[in-house]
Structures are given as C-alpha cells and as structure tokens.
Write an enzyme that holds these catalytic residues in place. Structure first.
Site, PDB file in Angstrom:
ATOM      1  N   LYS A   1      -0.887  70.573 -28.878  1.00  0.00           N
ATOM      2  CA  LYS A   1      -1.049  70.649 -27.422  1.00  0.00           C
ATOM      3  C   LYS A   1      -2.451  71.143 -27.119  1.00  0.00           C
ATOM      4  CE  LYS A   1       2.971  71.552 -24.532  1.00  0.00           C
ATOM      5  NZ  LYS A   1       3.802  72.608 -23.947  1.00  0.00           N
TER       6      LYS A   1
HETATM    7  O1  G3P Z   1       6.101  73.481 -21.939  1.00  0.00           O
HETATM    8  C1  G3P Z   1       5.389  73.666 -20.802  1.00  0.00           C
HETATM    9  C2  G3P Z   1       6.179  73.731 -19.518  1.00  0.00           C
HETATM   10  O2  G3P Z   1       7.371  73.024 -19.613  1.00  0.00           O
HETATM   11  C3  G3P Z   1       6.285  75.093 -18.950  1.00  0.00           C
HETATM   12  O3  G3P Z   1       7.287  75.233 -17.983  1.00  0.00           O
HETATM   13  O4  G3P Z   1       8.769  76.659 -16.660  1.00  0.00           O
HETATM   14  O5  G3P Z   1       6.707  77.668 -17.667  1.00  0.00           O
HETATM   15  O6  G3P Z   1       6.546  76.088 -15.758  1.00  0.00           O
HETATM   16  P1  G3P Z   1       7.329  76.472 -16.971  1.00  0.00           P
END
Ligand code: G3P
Length: 214
Positions: A83
């Site tokens: 990533k």
């Molecule tokens: O993996 C990255 C992403 O899905 C993060 O999600 O819930 O931290 O906005 P969130």
C-alpha cells in the site's frame, strides 16, 4: 465481485475464511497497531491464512525510501501487495515498483484525479475511502462512480477497492456500480447476511416442522 476483509486481526481473518468468502485482506498502520504480535511475524501469519492478496502499508515518505521499503514488504510473502499513499513521492515510487512487477494498492484516495494518476503510474489497485468522505458531508460513493467511469473510458485495468466501508449499503452500492472489490471491516461483513424476515421465517418453519414430527 471480490470481498476483502479490512483488518489485521487473525481471528477475524480465520473466521471469514471459514465462510468461504475471503478473497483478500487489507491492513493499514492503524489496524496493525491494534494487534499484539511483532509486525513481520503478524504479516507472515496473515499472508499464510489468506487465499489472496494482502495489502501492507509502507510508511516512508520519500520515493527512494518507499521503493526500498516496498521491496522489503514484498519479500515477506508471495501474496503481499504494497500500500502506498497517493502523494507525489508515492506516485514516483509506484512507477518504479510497477516496472519491477511489485503490485501496489494506492491508498488514501479521495478524488478521481488521484485515482487517474495512480492508474497512469501503473498501480494494480486504488482504494477510495468512501466512509471518510461521508463523514465530512460528501457522498463517498460518487468518487467510486467517477473512477470506474474514467477507467472504463480509457481501458485502465487498475482494480477499484472500495475502502473505509461503514455499513452493508456501501457494499450494495459498490456492487451496483461494478466496483471490483469491497474491503469490509468484520462488523459490516457479519451484517451482510442478516435480514430480520429471514430470521422470523426460519423460526416459523422450525416451529411448524415440530408439528409435523408430532
Ligand atoms: O483500509 C483502509 C480503510 O478501509 C480505513 O477505513 O474506517 O479507518 O476509514 P476507516
């Protein structure tokens, strides 16, 4: 459509794998920080448990450092996808990594132009963060729609991972738009199967079956 699990938790990964629904996993530094295991051991265990790509995030900020770190991460297991956050240094690094055949998931995508740049650099995946856009009063799914349209117009084969999913409706919308992948937190994944009328219907059928057996 592919379903990834957005977690670094091995119990959650093993549970969803046992449902036969796991196509891959995405992690990030925040998710990794919640686990007890040392980083490299944890990633190797996750990669062994997942029958598909596992995204692992680089934390370097300059292109040469990102490239070096990405090579190290990619060497941890065959199914590692690195990533890389979408910034100028990240885009420079993605170009190098793509030429080396190291798959990149470009993360922290909040606009269609960022996704177009990532595709031009050779990223295998892009991750638009829909929930975080919803959180600030935008419609996160709008940029997924725009990215899919742009990729379709120009024939890019970069796959779109709908990320930062908060609830099953994000998954429904992603599927209707034809997004390649949804990366779903465990709590939302467990809700995908649920419908109260199914529960009520099953209970009633079992009650009536008891009458048949008498
Ligand atoms: O993996 C990255 C992403 O899905 C993060 O999600 O819930 O931290 O906005 P969130």
């Amino acid at each position: 459509m592919k379903f990834f699990l957005d977690t670094a938790n091995l119990d959650q990964i093993q549970e969803v794998a046992s449902w036969g629904m796991l196509d891959g996993v995405t992690t990030n530094p925040t998710l990794v920080s919640k686990e007890k295991e040392p980083f490299e051991i944890l990633i190797k265990k996750i990669c062994a448990a997942v029958p598909g790509p596992v995204s692992v995030e680089s934390v370097s900020t300059q292109a040469p450092d990102i490239v070096k770190e990405a090579r190290e991460l990619a060497a941890l297991a065959d199914n590692v996808v690195v990533k890389v956050p979408v910034c100028l240094e990240g885009i420079k690094a993605i170009k190098v990594l793509a030429e080396e055949g190291i798959p990149v998931n470009t993360t922290l995508i909040f606009s269609p132009m960022q996704a177009l740049l990532a595709a031009k650099a050779g990223a295998k995946y892009v991750s638009p963060f829909v929930g975080r856009l919803d959180d600030i009063g935008h419609d996160g799914m709008d940029i997924v729609d725009q990215i899919l349209t742009i990729y379709n117009v120009y024939g890019y084969d970069t796959e779109v991972i709908v990320a930062s999913i908060r609830h099953p409706m994000h998954v429904v919308e992603a599927a209707l738009m034809g997004a390649d992948i949804a990366t779903i937190p465990f709590s939302a994944f467990a809700k995908l199967i649920k419908h109260p009328l199914t529960d009520i219907g099953m209970e009633k059928f079992l009650q009536d079956w008891d009458l048949v057996k008498r």
